[in-house]
Design an enzyme around this catalytic site. Structure first.
Site, PDB file in Angstrom:
ATOM      1  N   ASN A   1      30.357  30.320 -16.443  1.00 48.11           N
ATOM      2  CA  ASN A   1      29.884  31.278 -16.443  1.00 48.11           C
ATOM      3  C   ASN A   1      29.421  31.049 -18.099  1.00 48.11           C
ATOM      4  O   ASN A   1      30.436  30.534 -18.665  1.00 48.11           O
ATOM      5  CB  ASN A   1      31.115  32.844 -16.504  1.00 48.11           C
ATOM      6  CG  ASN A   1      31.844  33.036 -16.336  1.00 48.11           C
ATOM      7  OD1 ASN A   1      32.305  32.375 -17.137  1.00 48.11           O
ATOM      8  ND2 ASN A   1      32.356  34.356 -17.159  1.00 48.11           N
ATOM      9  N   ILE A   2      28.092  31.604 -18.496  1.00 47.62           N
ATOM     10  CA  ILE A   2      28.082  31.462 -19.472  1.00 47.62           C
ATOM     11  C   ILE A   2      27.318  32.945 -20.613  1.00 47.62           C
ATOM     12  O   ILE A   2      25.897  33.128 -19.905  1.00 47.62           O
ATOM     13  CB  ILE A   2      26.544  30.045 -19.479  1.00 47.62           C
ATOM     14  CG1 ILE A   2      27.343  29.080 -18.547  1.00 47.62           C
ATOM     15  CG2 ILE A   2      26.342  29.944 -21.159  1.00 47.62           C
ATOM     16  CD1 ILE A   2      26.285  27.439 -18.596  1.00 47.62           C
ATOM     17  N   GLU A   3      28.357  32.841 -21.306  1.00 46.50           N
ATOM     18  CA  GLU A   3      27.639  33.990 -21.534  1.00 46.50           C
ATOM     19  C   GLU A   3      26.262  34.398 -22.456  1.00 46.50           C
ATOM     20  O   GLU A   3      26.833  33.385 -23.142  1.00 46.50           O
ATOM     21  CB  GLU A   3      28.715  35.754 -21.732  1.00 46.50           C
ATOM     22  CG  GLU A   3      29.435  35.626 -20.349  1.00 46.50           C
ATOM     23  CD  GLU A   3      31.040  36.823 -19.883  1.00 46.50           C
ATOM     24  OE1 GLU A   3      31.007  36.813 -21.869  1.00 46.50           O
ATOM     25  OE2 GLU A   3      31.356  37.476 -19.141  1.00 46.50           O
TER      26      GLU A   3
ATOM     27  N   CYS B   1      26.165  33.837 -13.912  1.00 55.42           N
ATOM     28  CA  CYS B   1      27.382  33.620 -13.777  1.00 55.42           C
ATOM     29  C   CYS B   1      27.879  32.145 -12.234  1.00 55.42           C
ATOM     30  O   CYS B   1      26.841  31.495 -13.048  1.00 55.42           O
ATOM     31  CB  CYS B   1      27.259  34.036 -11.779  1.00 55.42           C
ATOM     32  SG  CYS B   1      27.512  35.660 -12.250  1.00 55.42           S
TER      33      CYS B   1
ATOM     34  N   GLU C   1      29.147  30.803 -10.280  1.00 60.50           N
ATOM     35  CA  GLU C   1      28.409  30.129  -9.323  1.00 60.50           C
ATOM     36  C   GLU C   1      27.072  29.807  -9.299  1.00 60.50           C
ATOM     37  O   GLU C   1      26.754  28.574  -8.877  1.00 60.50           O
ATOM     38  CB  GLU C   1      28.705  31.482  -7.688  1.00 60.50           C
ATOM     39  CG  GLU C   1      29.898  31.584  -7.448  1.00 60.50           C
ATOM     40  CD  GLU C   1      30.513  32.880  -8.775  1.00 60.50           C
ATOM     41  OE1 GLU C   1      30.056  32.581  -9.770  1.00 60.50           O
ATOM     42  OE2 GLU C   1      30.661  33.770  -8.416  1.00 60.50           O
TER      43      GLU C   1
ATOM     44  N   CYS D   1      30.120  37.917  -7.202  1.00 65.82           N
ATOM     45  CA  CYS D   1      28.605  39.017  -6.880  1.00 65.82           C
ATOM     46  C   CYS D   1      27.932  39.206  -6.065  1.00 65.82           C
ATOM     47  O   CYS D   1      27.694  38.146  -5.146  1.00 65.82           O
ATOM     48  CB  CYS D   1      28.772  39.086  -8.085  1.00 65.82           C
ATOM     49  SG  CYS D   1      26.526  38.220  -8.789  1.00 65.82           S
TER      50      CYS D   1
ATOM     51  N   CYS E   1      24.762  36.747  -6.282  1.00 67.18           N
ATOM     52  CA  CYS E   1      25.375  34.695  -6.446  1.00 67.18           C
ATOM     53  C   CYS E   1      25.305  34.961  -4.818  1.00 67.18           C
ATOM     54  O   CYS E   1      24.803  34.318  -3.975  1.00 67.18           O
ATOM     55  CB  CYS E   1      26.783  34.672  -6.200  1.00 67.18           C
ATOM     56  SG  CYS E   1      26.770  33.748  -8.641  1.00 67.18           S
TER      57      CYS E   1
END
Ligand code: THU
Length: 131
Positions: A42-44, A53, A55, A90, A93
């Site tokens: 994940n890359i916020e 996300c 995935e 989620c 995804c």
């Protein structure tokens, strides 16, 4: 490929997670039908909504390299340095998985304890929307 081997890739991927806002770190390893593995984390983002996300990062890497047939995905999640027993994907995804994968697509939820649960996409997203 054995589930635990795919989970090893996800455990490597989670180390790259950039999640300074939620402190919830996710790693994914996507196995293609021809035996390749594409990983994602994940890359916020400080503006929140651009966050990605793990995935979907893995799917984007594979699809953008021309690979569109998938066998399985392993997912690991870690909150405040503690691995979750299982980190479910989620809804968004799951919908992306449904675009490219059959209901028999395998979803392995693992952790650092060499244990895992196996689900299929059909289990986690029955009767999915498709155009
Ligand atoms: N996250 C994922 O990477 N995959 C999921 O399926 C659920 C949530 C990430 C998004 C965000 O960076 C953090 O976990 C907390 O929601």
């Amino acid at each position: 490929m054995k589930p635990l081997f795919l989970i090893e890739f996800a455990l490597e991927a989670v180390k790259k997670s950039y999640a300074p806002y939620s402190n919830f770190h996710v790693g994914a390893a996507l196995l293609t039908k021809d035996g390749q593995v594409f990983t994602g984390c994940n890359i916020e983002n400080g503006a929140y909504s651009p966050s990605l996300c793990a995935e979907r990062v893995a799917f984007a890497k594979a699809i953008s390299e021309g690979v569109t047939e998938f066998e399985a995905i392993a997912i690991v999640g870690k909150e405040e340095n503690e691995f979750k027993e299982s980190c479910f994907p989620c809804g968004v995804c799951r919908q992306v998985m449904a675009e490219f994968c059959e209901p028999s697509f395998k979803i392995y939820l693992g952790n650092d304890k060499s244990t895992f649960e196996t689900y299929t996409l059909g289990d986690l997203l029955p009767k999915s929307f498709k155009l």
